[in-house]
Design a protein around this motif. Structure first.
Motif, PDB file in Angstrom:
ATOM      1  N   PRO A   1       0.765  -0.696   0.057  1.00 25.21           N
ATOM      2  CA  PRO A   1       0.251  -0.108  -0.022  1.00 25.21           C
ATOM      3  C   PRO A   1       0.928   1.143   0.084  1.00 25.21           C
ATOM      4  CG  PRO A   1       0.161  -0.771   1.880  1.00 25.21           C
ATOM      5  CD  PRO A   1       1.261  -1.557   1.013  1.00 25.21           C
ATOM      6  N   VAL A   2       0.687   2.656  -0.809  1.00 24.82           N
ATOM      7  CA  VAL A   2       0.473   3.416  -0.652  1.00 24.82           C
ATOM      8  C   VAL A   2       1.071   4.113   1.031  1.00 24.82           C
ATOM      9  CG1 VAL A   2       0.590   6.135  -1.948  1.00 24.82           C
ATOM     10  CG2 VAL A   2       0.595   4.075  -3.429  1.00 24.82           C
ATOM     11  N   SER A   3       1.869   4.855   1.073  1.00 23.40           N
ATOM     12  CA  SER A   3       1.839   5.528   2.032  1.00 23.40           C
ATOM     13  C   SER A   3       0.704   6.821   2.192  1.00 23.40           C
ATOM     14  CB  SER A   3       3.495   5.571   3.003  1.00 23.40           C
ATOM     15  OG  SER A   3       3.154   6.647   3.889  1.00 23.40           O
ATOM     16  N   PRO A   4      -0.214   6.940   2.899  1.00 27.22           N
ATOM     17  CA  PRO A   4      -0.798   8.051   3.194  1.00 27.22           C
ATOM     18  C   PRO A   4       0.003   9.589   3.348  1.00 27.22           C
ATOM     19  CG  PRO A   4      -2.058   6.090   4.564  1.00 27.22           C
ATOM     20  CD  PRO A   4      -0.352   5.955   4.174  1.00 27.22           C
ATOM     21  N   SER A   5       1.330   9.589   3.691  1.00 30.06           N
ATOM     22  CA  SER A   5       1.972  10.418   4.153  1.00 30.06           C
ATOM     23  C   SER A   5       2.819  10.980   2.476  1.00 30.06           C
ATOM     24  CB  SER A   5       3.024   9.785   4.927  1.00 30.06           C
ATOM     25  OG  SER A   5       3.936   9.320   4.405  1.00 30.06           O
TER      26      SER A   5
END
Length: 250
Positions: A33-37
């Motif tokens: 998953p892509v980091s939200p940051s």
């Protein structure tokens, strides 16, 4: 960023970014998953609080064949990185497998067309006992009148079996205009056959329980959430020590 801005402005404190994998369309692999940051450098602050909105990662697997479930049974390192795991079964057999054996947090219910099978009580009750929740989407009901009819019909069919337990109502919104506030979503829950308390739980406590179930799945141990129950003032005033009670009775 626009969707997040609308979410925090209408009162949401947590948002899940959904990554959908449909094995029927083409061969796909579960990626990290892509980091939200990385997507949102500065998160908005929830309205009325000093906390920033919480962003979760979610993986949804659309399964149309029993072989697709083997990926969930395997100990994939990338699967454990997601906060929430959901499965979208297309047949009655897959729905039974998802409720009884798969280690998931959500079972998605099709609301865009008439269900090809009827819900049965044993697998639904087993899913409830295992702490798995059923997800209903409200965005299709906003887009089209035909899908609105299917959404209400399929939701009522599920409520007749689960009695309003373990229901989560979410949006699956791709545009800000498709979002509705928590109170509006709770009112939609009344059309689905939920009571007032069950409709409120479908957008609040049940969502939190889904997050905690995901934490349990990732840690393979358990998560305990405690709440201190405040004592009523009347009980404190009327409380009498045992020694004084004895003297009074004597």
């Amino acid at each position: 960023q626009n969707i997040l801005t609308v979410c925090f402005s209408v009162g949401y404190s947590a948002v899940a970014l959904n990554h959908v994998i449909d094995f029927k369309e083409k061969k796909q692999e579960i990626i990290k998953p892509v980091s939200p940051s990385e997507l949102f450098p500065s998160l908005p602050i929830v309205q009325g609080t000093s906390k920033r909105i919480k962003i979760l990662t979610r993986l949804t697997l659309v399964v149309s064949d029993p072989s697709h479930c083997n990926l969930l049974r395997s100990t994939s390192a990338n699967i454990r990185l997601y906060d929430i795991i959901a499965v979208f079964p297309k047949t009655e057999k897959l729905f039974h497998i998802a409720c009884t054996t798969l280690d998931v947090d959500l079972v998605c219910i099709n609301v865009t067309e008439k269900l090809p099978f009827y819900f049965r009580r044993p697998p639904v009750n087993m899913a409830i006992d295992r702490g798995i929740y059923f997800e209903l989407l409200y965005t299709p009901a906003i887009k089209d009148s035909t899908m609105r009819r299917y959404t209400i019909s399929n939701a009522i069919s599920l409520m007749q079996i689960c009695k309003g337990k373990n229901i989560v109502i979410s949006s699956a919104a791709e545009r800000p205009l498709e979002l509705r506030g928590p109170y509006d979503v709770a009112n939609l829950g009344l059309l689905f056959g939920l009571s007032e308390s069950e409709a409120k739980a479908a957008v609040s406590t049940n969502c939190r329980a889904t997050m905690l179930h995901g934490e349990t799945r990732k840690s393979a141990c358990g998560v305990v959430y405690t709440v201190k129950k405040p004592r009523k003032v009347e009980e404190e005033e009327t409380a009498v020590p045992a020694c004084k009670k004895a003297k009074t009775q004597a």
